[in-house]
Design a protein around this motif. Structure first.
Motif, PDB file in Angstrom:
ATOM      1  N   THR A 270     -11.233  46.803  41.769  1.00 62.33           N
ATOM      2  CA  THR A 270     -10.867  45.444  41.401  1.00 62.33           C
ATOM      3  C   THR A 270     -11.672  45.015  40.181  1.00 62.33           C
ATOM      4  O   THR A 270     -12.756  45.527  39.913  1.00 62.33           O
ATOM      5  N   GLU A 271     -11.145  44.075  39.475  1.00 62.05           N
ATOM      6  CA  GLU A 271     -11.830  43.563  38.298  1.00 62.05           C
ATOM      7  C   GLU A 271     -13.133  42.901  38.721  1.00 62.05           C
ATOM      8  O   GLU A 271     -13.217  42.242  39.756  1.00 62.05           O
ATOM      9  N   GLU A 272     -14.172  43.096  37.906  1.00 63.65           N
ATOM     10  CA  GLU A 272     -15.464  42.520  38.228  1.00 63.65           C
ATOM     11  C   GLU A 272     -15.354  41.003  38.343  1.00 63.65           C
ATOM     12  O   GLU A 272     -14.891  40.333  37.427  1.00 63.65           O
ATOM     13  N   ALA A 273     -15.817  40.485  39.485  1.00 64.98           N
ATOM     14  CA  ALA A 273     -15.788  39.038  39.675  1.00 64.98           C
ATOM     15  C   ALA A 273     -16.936  38.379  38.940  1.00 64.98           C
ATOM     16  O   ALA A 273     -16.859  37.217  38.553  1.00 64.98           O
ATOM     17  N   SER A 274     -18.029  39.112  38.743  1.00 67.41           N
ATOM     18  CA  SER A 274     -19.177  38.572  38.016  1.00 67.41           C
ATOM     19  C   SER A 274     -19.742  39.645  37.091  1.00 67.41           C
ATOM     20  O   SER A 274     -19.729  40.834  37.415  1.00 67.41           O
ATOM     21  N   ILE A 275     -20.189  39.202  35.941  1.00 66.55           N
ATOM     22  CA  ILE A 275     -20.715  40.115  34.925  1.00 66.55           C
ATOM     23  C   ILE A 275     -22.108  39.645  34.532  1.00 66.55           C
ATOM     24  O   ILE A 275     -22.326  38.466  34.236  1.00 66.55           O
ATOM     25  N   LYS A 276     -23.070  40.578  34.542  1.00 65.03           N
ATOM     26  CA  LYS A 276     -24.450  40.264  34.150  1.00 65.03           C
ATOM     27  C   LYS A 276     -24.556  40.356  32.636  1.00 65.03           C
ATOM     28  O   LYS A 276     -24.245  41.381  32.030  1.00 65.03           O
ATOM     29  N   LEU A 277     -24.979  39.265  32.023  1.00 64.92           N
ATOM     30  CA  LEU A 277     -25.188  39.217  30.576  1.00 64.92           C
ATOM     31  C   LEU A 277     -26.620  38.778  30.313  1.00 64.92           C
ATOM     32  O   LEU A 277     -26.925  37.583  30.280  1.00 64.92           O
ATOM     33  N   GLY A 278     -27.524  39.743  30.177  1.00 60.43           N
ATOM     34  CA  GLY A 278     -28.927  39.386  30.006  1.00 60.43           C
ATOM     35  C   GLY A 278     -29.409  38.571  31.185  1.00 60.43           C
ATOM     36  O   GLY A 278     -29.312  39.006  32.339  1.00 60.43           O
ATOM     37  N   ASP A 279     -29.887  37.354  30.911  1.00 61.90           N
ATOM     38  CA  ASP A 279     -30.359  36.472  31.987  1.00 61.90           C
ATOM     39  C   ASP A 279     -29.236  35.627  32.584  1.00 61.90           C
ATOM     40  O   ASP A 279     -29.472  34.819  33.476  1.00 61.90           O
ATOM     41  N   TYR A 280     -28.023  35.805  32.080  1.00 64.20           N
ATOM     42  CA  TYR A 280     -26.881  35.032  32.553  1.00 64.20           C
ATOM     43  C   TYR A 280     -26.065  35.809  33.578  1.00 64.20           C
ATOM     44  O   TYR A 280     -26.067  37.045  33.591  1.00 64.20           O
ATOM     45  N   LEU A 281     -25.334  35.066  34.392  1.00 64.97           N
ATOM     46  CA  LEU A 281     -24.326  35.637  35.265  1.00 64.97           C
ATOM     47  C   LEU A 281     -23.010  34.918  34.968  1.00 64.97           C
ATOM     48  O   LEU A 281     -22.917  33.696  35.107  1.00 64.97           O
ATOM     49  N   PHE A 282     -22.015  35.699  34.570  1.00 64.18           N
ATOM     50  CA  PHE A 282     -20.708  35.144  34.214  1.00 64.18           C
ATOM     51  C   PHE A 282     -19.751  35.377  35.368  1.00 64.18           C
ATOM     52  O   PHE A 282     -19.392  36.503  35.678  1.00 64.18           O
ATOM     53  N   ASP A 283     -19.352  34.285  36.034  1.00 57.07           N
ATOM     54  CA  ASP A 283     -18.382  34.341  37.134  1.00 57.07           C
ATOM     55  C   ASP A 283     -16.989  34.234  36.518  1.00 57.07           C
ATOM     56  O   ASP A 283     -16.562  33.153  36.114  1.00 57.07           O
TER      57      ASP A 283
ATOM     58  N   LEU B 158     -14.069  34.558  37.855  1.00 65.23           N
ATOM     59  CA  LEU B 158     -13.041  33.919  38.684  1.00 65.23           C
ATOM     60  C   LEU B 158     -13.139  32.403  38.652  1.00 65.23           C
ATOM     61  O   LEU B 158     -12.127  31.696  38.654  1.00 65.23           O
ATOM     62  N   ASN B 159     -14.379  31.897  38.623  1.00 66.42           N
ATOM     63  CA  ASN B 159     -14.595  30.452  38.635  1.00 66.42           C
ATOM     64  C   ASN B 159     -14.968  29.881  37.270  1.00 66.42           C
ATOM     65  O   ASN B 159     -15.260  28.695  37.152  1.00 66.42           O
ATOM     66  N   TYR B 160     -14.981  30.755  36.261  1.00 66.40           N
ATOM     67  CA  TYR B 160     -15.238  30.341  34.874  1.00 66.40           C
ATOM     68  C   TYR B 160     -16.616  29.690  34.713  1.00 66.40           C
ATOM     69  O   TYR B 160     -16.773  28.747  33.930  1.00 66.40           O
ATOM     70  N   THR B 161     -17.619  30.187  35.417  1.00 65.39           N
ATOM     71  CA  THR B 161     -18.951  29.612  35.289  1.00 65.39           C
ATOM     72  C   THR B 161     -19.911  30.598  34.635  1.00 65.39           C
ATOM     73  O   THR B 161     -19.844  31.809  34.857  1.00 65.39           O
ATOM     74  N   LEU B 162     -20.817  30.035  33.838  1.00 68.07           N
ATOM     75  CA  LEU B 162     -21.861  30.796  33.166  1.00 68.07           C
ATOM     76  C   LEU B 162     -23.187  30.227  33.647  1.00 68.07           C
ATOM     77  O   LEU B 162     -23.494  29.059  33.402  1.00 68.07           O
ATOM     78  N   VAL B 163     -23.962  31.061  34.372  1.00 69.94           N
ATOM     79  CA  VAL B 163     -25.167  30.558  35.036  1.00 69.94           C
ATOM     80  C   VAL B 163     -26.414  31.241  34.486  1.00 69.94           C
ATOM     81  O   VAL B 163     -26.470  32.470  34.369  1.00 69.94           O
ATOM     82  N   HIS B 164     -27.398  30.426  34.142  1.00 68.04           N
ATOM     83  CA  HIS B 164     -28.706  30.880  33.667  1.00 68.04           C
ATOM     84  C   HIS B 164     -29.732  30.112  34.495  1.00 68.04           C
ATOM     85  O   HIS B 164     -29.435  29.005  34.986  1.00 68.04           O
ATOM     86  N   PRO B 165     -30.939  30.653  34.711  1.00 63.43           N
ATOM     87  CA  PRO B 165     -31.942  29.906  35.487  1.00 63.43           C
ATOM     88  C   PRO B 165     -32.181  28.483  34.985  1.00 63.43           C
ATOM     89  O   PRO B 165     -32.534  27.594  35.767  1.00 63.43           O
ATOM     90  N   LYS B 166     -31.957  28.247  33.676  1.00 61.67           N
ATOM     91  CA  LYS B 166     -32.164  26.911  33.120  1.00 61.67           C
ATOM     92  C   LYS B 166     -30.859  26.235  32.698  1.00 61.67           C
ATOM     93  O   LYS B 166     -30.893  25.157  32.082  1.00 61.67           O
ATOM     94  N   PHE B 167     -29.743  26.859  33.037  1.00 60.95           N
ATOM     95  CA  PHE B 167     -28.497  26.389  32.440  1.00 60.95           C
ATOM     96  C   PHE B 167     -27.318  26.787  33.322  1.00 60.95           C
ATOM     97  O   PHE B 167     -27.274  27.880  33.853  1.00 60.95           O
TER      98      PHE B 167
END
Length: 229
Positions: free
Chosen positions: A128-141, A143-152
């Protein structure tokens, strides 16, 4: 899991007939009337198999297959065409097609061809297509169109998410502008090109918390998402 098929056929009557048949066979079908619309829908959803007519307006089936192969080298592509010349079939395979069905064809033959193509890529189909992708310190969801960083944390728009997802497929590789434009907007004229530049600027702003992540402009070609060690 219900298998999803992208069907692109400009003959409205034939398109509905094939779509109804495939739905009766248990497939989920997305029907598009031209190649440009088909390429846009391909980028919006996850499909297991593509069926393309060859002679279509805006973007023919061979061109559509070539563009899709820039994004996905594994998905099976079946061409439907009224042409039976050897050179046309050769061009279809060179464009990235896996099989070729000449019109008119029986529903039984179409069923068999589809089953064979799906069986051939059974392992790919199971993934299945990756539901989340690790981009450095970010996590790109994705499916839910969210970009999460510890400060952002940012909820992306649909187009922002689509653009970032394409760039993520080719991390540290150049992606042509026209591929992104056709996949997200279904066209690559000047005005949508300006819109793309605005979205790229926004994505850079969202990703600035990690200096290792860069979206570079490759002049005259496109963009490159770099993640430095």
């Amino acid at each position: 899991m219900k298998i999803k098929i992208l069907l692109v056929e400009d003959d409205t009557s034939l398109g509905f007939i094939i779509s109804d048949q495939l739905k009766a066979d248990g497939y989920h079908v997305t029907l598009c009337a031209d190649g440009s619309e088909g390429f846009k829908r391909f980028n919006e959803e996850k499909f297991h198999l593509c069926i393309f007519d060859v002679m279509m307006p805006k973007k023919d089936g061979f061109s559509l297959a070539r563009d899709i192969r820039k994004l996905d080298v594994g998905i099976p592509i079946l061409f439907l065409t009224a042409k039976s010349m050897t050179e046309d079939k050769v061009e279809g395979f060179k464009a990235g097609g896996d099989d070729y069905l000449t019109k008119p064809f029986s529903s039984e033959e179409l069923q068999v061809r589809i089953a064979a193509l799906l069986k051939r890529v059974n392992i790919v189909q199971e993934s299945t297509e990756e539901a989340s992708i690790k981009l450095g310190d970010y996590l790109f969801d994705t499916l839910n169109y969210t970009l999460v960083h510890p400060k952002f944390r940012k909820t992306l728009t649909k187009k922002e998410a689509q653009i970032l997802k394409i760039l993520c497929k080719f991390i540290n590789q150049v992606v042509a502008r026209d591929v992104v434009l056709n996949a997200v907007w279904g066209q690559d004229d000047y005005f949508v090109g300006r819109s793309l530049d605005v979205f790229i600027t926004k994505l850079r702003k969202y990703l600035k918390e990690d200096p290792r992540i860069q979206i570079a402009n490759i002049h005259g070609i496109g963009f490159k998402l770099d993640i430095l060690p």
